[in-house]
Scaffold this motif. Structure first.
Motif, PDB file in Angstrom:
ATOM      1  N   PRO A  24       0.861  -1.423  -0.146  1.00 36.07           N
ATOM      2  CA  PRO A  24      -0.221   0.043   0.097  1.00 36.07           C
ATOM      3  C   PRO A  24       0.890   1.389  -0.017  1.00 36.07           C
ATOM      4  O   PRO A  24       1.983   1.141   0.690  1.00 36.07           O
ATOM      5  CB  PRO A  24      -0.824  -0.190   1.183  1.00 36.07           C
ATOM      6  CG  PRO A  24      -0.091  -0.970   2.175  1.00 36.07           C
ATOM      7  CD  PRO A  24       0.758  -1.984   1.156  1.00 36.07           C
ATOM      8  N   GLU A  28      -3.986   2.695   5.539  1.00 34.34           N
ATOM      9  CA  GLU A  28      -5.342   2.605   5.532  1.00 34.34           C
ATOM     10  C   GLU A  28      -5.715   1.385   6.339  1.00 34.34           C
ATOM     11  O   GLU A  28      -4.859   0.488   6.675  1.00 34.34           O
ATOM     12  CB  GLU A  28      -5.934   2.237   4.017  1.00 34.34           C
ATOM     13  CG  GLU A  28      -5.462   1.297   3.323  1.00 34.34           C
ATOM     14  CD  GLU A  28      -5.599   1.023   1.891  1.00 34.34           C
ATOM     15  OE1 GLU A  28      -6.311   1.851   1.280  1.00 34.34           O
ATOM     16  OE2 GLU A  28      -5.158   0.163   1.271  1.00 34.34           O
ATOM     17  N   PRO A  29      -6.917   1.143   6.667  1.00 36.15           N
ATOM     18  CA  PRO A  29      -7.562  -0.023   7.536  1.00 36.15           C
ATOM     19  C   PRO A  29      -6.991  -1.278   6.783  1.00 36.15           C
ATOM     20  O   PRO A  29      -6.997  -1.538   5.570  1.00 36.15           O
ATOM     21  CB  PRO A  29      -9.079  -0.070   7.613  1.00 36.15           C
ATOM     22  CG  PRO A  29      -9.350   1.547   7.282  1.00 36.15           C
ATOM     23  CD  PRO A  29      -8.368   1.898   6.478  1.00 36.15           C
ATOM     24  N   CYS A  31      -3.684  -2.234   6.984  1.00 35.96           N
ATOM     25  CA  CYS A  31      -2.204  -2.270   6.928  1.00 35.96           C
ATOM     26  C   CYS A  31      -1.560  -2.033   8.401  1.00 35.96           C
ATOM     27  O   CYS A  31      -2.042  -2.023   9.687  1.00 35.96           O
ATOM     28  CB  CYS A  31      -1.826  -0.629   6.581  1.00 35.96           C
ATOM     29  SG  CYS A  31      -2.545  -0.187   4.909  1.00 35.96           S
ATOM     30  N   GLU A  48      -9.637  -3.657  10.436  1.00 38.41           N
ATOM     31  CA  GLU A  48     -10.608  -3.028   9.534  1.00 38.41           C
ATOM     32  C   GLU A  48     -11.986  -3.611  10.299  1.00 38.41           C
ATOM     33  O   GLU A  48     -11.932  -4.013  11.521  1.00 38.41           O
ATOM     34  CB  GLU A  48     -10.819  -4.119   8.390  1.00 38.41           C
ATOM     35  CG  GLU A  48      -9.434  -4.135   7.649  1.00 38.41           C
ATOM     36  CD  GLU A  48      -9.644  -4.948   6.422  1.00 38.41           C
ATOM     37  OE1 GLU A  48     -10.015  -4.554   5.296  1.00 38.41           O
ATOM     38  OE2 GLU A  48      -9.155  -6.140   6.326  1.00 38.41           O
ATOM     39  N   LYS A  67      -6.359   6.977  14.030  1.00 38.12           N
ATOM     40  CA  LYS A  67      -6.912   8.141  13.238  1.00 38.12           C
ATOM     41  C   LYS A  67      -5.872   9.136  12.779  1.00 38.12           C
ATOM     42  O   LYS A  67      -5.655   9.720  11.786  1.00 38.12           O
ATOM     43  CB  LYS A  67      -7.803   9.149  14.195  1.00 38.12           C
ATOM     44  CG  LYS A  67      -9.215   8.533  14.305  1.00 38.12           C
ATOM     45  CD  LYS A  67     -10.250   9.244  15.403  1.00 38.12           C
ATOM     46  CE  LYS A  67     -11.201   8.626  15.884  1.00 38.12           C
ATOM     47  NZ  LYS A  67     -12.267   9.277  16.749  1.00 38.12           N
ATOM     48  N   LEU A  70      -4.153   7.165   9.624  1.00 42.19           N
ATOM     49  CA  LEU A  70      -4.580   7.097   8.418  1.00 42.19           C
ATOM     50  C   LEU A  70      -4.357   8.165   7.249  1.00 42.19           C
ATOM     51  O   LEU A  70      -4.314   9.438   7.788  1.00 42.19           O
ATOM     52  CB  LEU A  70      -6.230   7.099   8.822  1.00 42.19           C
ATOM     53  CG  LEU A  70      -6.717   5.527   9.147  1.00 42.19           C
ATOM     54  CD1 LEU A  70      -8.415   6.082   9.740  1.00 42.19           C
ATOM     55  CD2 LEU A  70      -6.792   4.708   8.260  1.00 42.19           C
ATOM     56  N   GLY A  71      -4.238   7.701   6.033  1.00 42.97           N
ATOM     57  CA  GLY A  71      -3.948   8.754   5.107  1.00 42.97           C
ATOM     58  C   GLY A  71      -2.502   9.103   4.680  1.00 42.97           C
ATOM     59  O   GLY A  71      -2.443   9.648   3.962  1.00 42.97           O
ATOM     60  N   ARG A  73       1.473   8.604   4.321  1.00 41.33           N
ATOM     61  CA  ARG A  73       2.467   7.884   3.462  1.00 41.33           C
ATOM     62  C   ARG A  73       3.745   7.762   4.017  1.00 41.33           C
ATOM     63  O   ARG A  73       4.027   8.227   5.117  1.00 41.33           O
ATOM     64  CB  ARG A  73       2.761   8.723   2.057  1.00 41.33           C
ATOM     65  CG  ARG A  73       1.237   8.967   1.223  1.00 41.33           C
ATOM     66  CD  ARG A  73       1.818   9.564   0.158  1.00 41.33           C
ATOM     67  NE  ARG A  73       0.518   9.772  -0.700  1.00 41.33           N
ATOM     68  CZ  ARG A  73       0.092   8.843  -1.635  1.00 41.33           C
ATOM     69  NH1 ARG A  73       1.080   7.978  -1.981  1.00 41.33           N
ATOM     70  NH2 ARG A  73      -1.048   9.379  -2.549  1.00 41.33           N
TER      71      ARG A  73
END
Length: 507
Positions: A24, A28-29, A31, A48, A67, A70-71, A73
């Motif tokens: 990925p 994200e959920p 990972c 997840e 939170k 998430l998102g 890199r």
């Protein structure tokens, strides 16, 4: 999970699907994230929706750290604490959760399951391959010691396979193809044959161990067995091992090869071609199909053992071996007769009160019951000899039938049967008895002189191997004199041939 078999199963599953997994780009959920904070690093798993945490580093979707991650890199900062004493981390790496689980299994397996070599980790210095070669040397030495122990009848075939970490069908194919390591499936004694005959005469149900199943598969005995026995079974554990073998041989990512050692001590890389893999897979599927055509038999008697005893036997014999030793239901009177071509395994089964016979005994029963004609029986006995099974019981009539069918010219089957007369494995008395019966019968057939001479020479060569040449041939000559007493011309002709053979070997 604290079950080593689960980890080994996951390892194999991952190797089969790994090419379909992608890395990925963003968190994200689902990972796994390696979070760096100063000099420390720690992996976190973002669950997840609906997943339950299994460790304190599994984050539910609503967790604060989840939170914050998430998102993001790889290389992105992650705020951990704001205001006074501000703290932050960095996304050092992002992985698919299945890749992370595989790496954790690989890294922790030796520590979690010490002594289990199903998955082995070897520290490697890229500038020095000695550590890898040392492991290969150790495994090669272990394998040779184990083969020596099997040749000396110290361990069952099931133990050989379990400790080598190889499926029994693979080891069986290697042994029966080369004959370098011969499979012992009997004792070769008359009392064994008498015992087996008594057990089989009134038997209506049988259960096959792994080697007996392989024998039935190779000989094509299925319909003959169905004609005689109302119930034919295979232990659950044998079916399980065969299903695993089919999965391994038909998976997407099969092993590309392996590094080992030749007999001369040199290292060799072995790799199967696509055709060889296809043959391997077809054999596994065919064997499983045969096993599934029989009744699946549980192994209830194993429940009478203590848990540590069960584990001990599973380690020593493998699950398929244990399943065969304890094959049967809760009622001892209803347990099927075990057919075991693994002589060591059959001996262990008898120690636990089970009755066990081998495939040759079954063939004898099929001949007795009329479900197998004498000429068919002889062909099957020759097939057992061609598989290099040890202690195949041979009668002169078996060899004569094969010779008659082939115009008294030897073929692979008759040569394999003649080889069973060699010493020291075949007893002196049995070898002389069968050889003289066979020579006397050949003498009565009025064959062309050259053909008769060639056949008898081949037979005498097998008879003298592994024995004192002059003694065994002289005994054979004396016995032939008695057998052919009423046929003086044949007696003198054959006697001359044998004496010439004795003189050739310095007698």
């Amino acid at each position: 999970n604290d079950d080593a078999d689960v980890h080994v199963g996951y390892f194999g599953l991952f190797m089969a699907v790994r090419d379909g997994l992608t890395t990925p780009d963003v968190v994200e959920p689902g990972c796994a994230v390696l979070l760096r904070q100063g000099d420390s690093k720690e992996w976190w798993l973002l669950l997840e929706s609906g997943e339950e945490p299994r460790s304190d580093r599994d984050l539910r979707p609503g967790a604060d750290l989840a939170k914050a991650l998430l998102g993001r890199r790889q290389g992105d900062p992650v705020p951990l604490q704001e205001g006074v004493g501000e703290l932050s981390g960095e996304v050092a790496e992002i992985q698919n959760k299945y890749v992370r689980a595989f790496q954790e299994t690989l890294a922790s397996f030796p520590e979690r399951f010490p002594g289990n070599t199903d998955i082995t980790r070897v520290p490697v210095n890229t500038d020095d391959m000695r550590s890898v070669l040392n492991v290969i040397d150790d495994r090669d030495r272990f394998a040779r010691d184990l083969q020596r122990a099997y040749r000396d009848d110290q361990v069952p075939f099931a133990s050989l396979c379990a400790w080598l970490g190889r499926p029994a069908p693979d080891v069986w194919r290697a042994c029966t193809a080369s004959g370098e390591l011969r499979i012992r499936f009997g004792a070769g004694a008359q009392d064994e044959a008498t015992y087996a005959s008594n057990q089989l005469r009134d038997a209506n149900s049988i259960v096959l161990d792994m080697l007996a199943l392989l024998t039935v598969h190779d000989l094509g005995l299925t319909e003959n067995l169905r004609a005689r026995f109302s119930r034919i079974g295979v232990p659950f554990a044998v079916l399980g091992e065969l299903r695993q073998l089919v999965d391994e041989t038909t998976g997407v990512n099969k092993p590309r090869g392996w590094l080992g050692k030749n007999l001369d001590g040199s290292y060799a890389w072995t790799e199967l071609s696509a055709e060889e893999w296809a043959d391997h897979a077809e054999f596994a599927r065919s064997l499983l199909g045969l096993a599934e055509s029989f009744e699946a038999i549980p192994s209830y008697p194993i429940l009478d053992l203590e848990p540590d005893e069960r584990e001990l036997y599973a380690d020593a014999l493998g699950h398929a071996g244990v399943g065969a030793v304890f094959a049967g239901g809760e009622d001892p009177a209803e347990r099927p007769l075990l057919v075991a071509d693994d002589y060591g395994l059959a001996s262990i089964a008898r120690e636990f009160g089970a009755d066990a016979v081998n495939t040759q005994a079954v063939l004898m029963e099929l001949r007795r019951s009329g479900d197998l004609a004498p000429d068919q029986y002889s062909v099957f006995i020759a097939s057992l000899a061609e598989l290099h099974y040890r202690f195949v019981q041979v009668e002169a009539a078996d060899i004569i039938r094969l010779l008659e069918a082939n115009g008294f010219i030897t073929d692979d089957g008759t040569r394999a049967l003649l080889a069973t007369l060699e010493g020291p494995e075949c007893s002196y008395e049995s070898a002389v008895s069968v050889a003289t019966d066979l020579i006397a019968e050949i003498a009565r057939r009025s064959l062309p002189k050259r053909q008769e001479s060639l056949l008898i020479s081949v037979l005498l060569e097998r008879l003298r191997r592994g024995r004192k040449t002059t003694m065994v041939l002289q005994d054979c000559l004396r016995e032939l004199g008695r057998r052919l007493e009423l046929a003086p011309l044949a007696r003198d002709r054959i006697g001359s041939l044998v004496r010439d053979y004795i003189n050739f070997w310095g007698g």
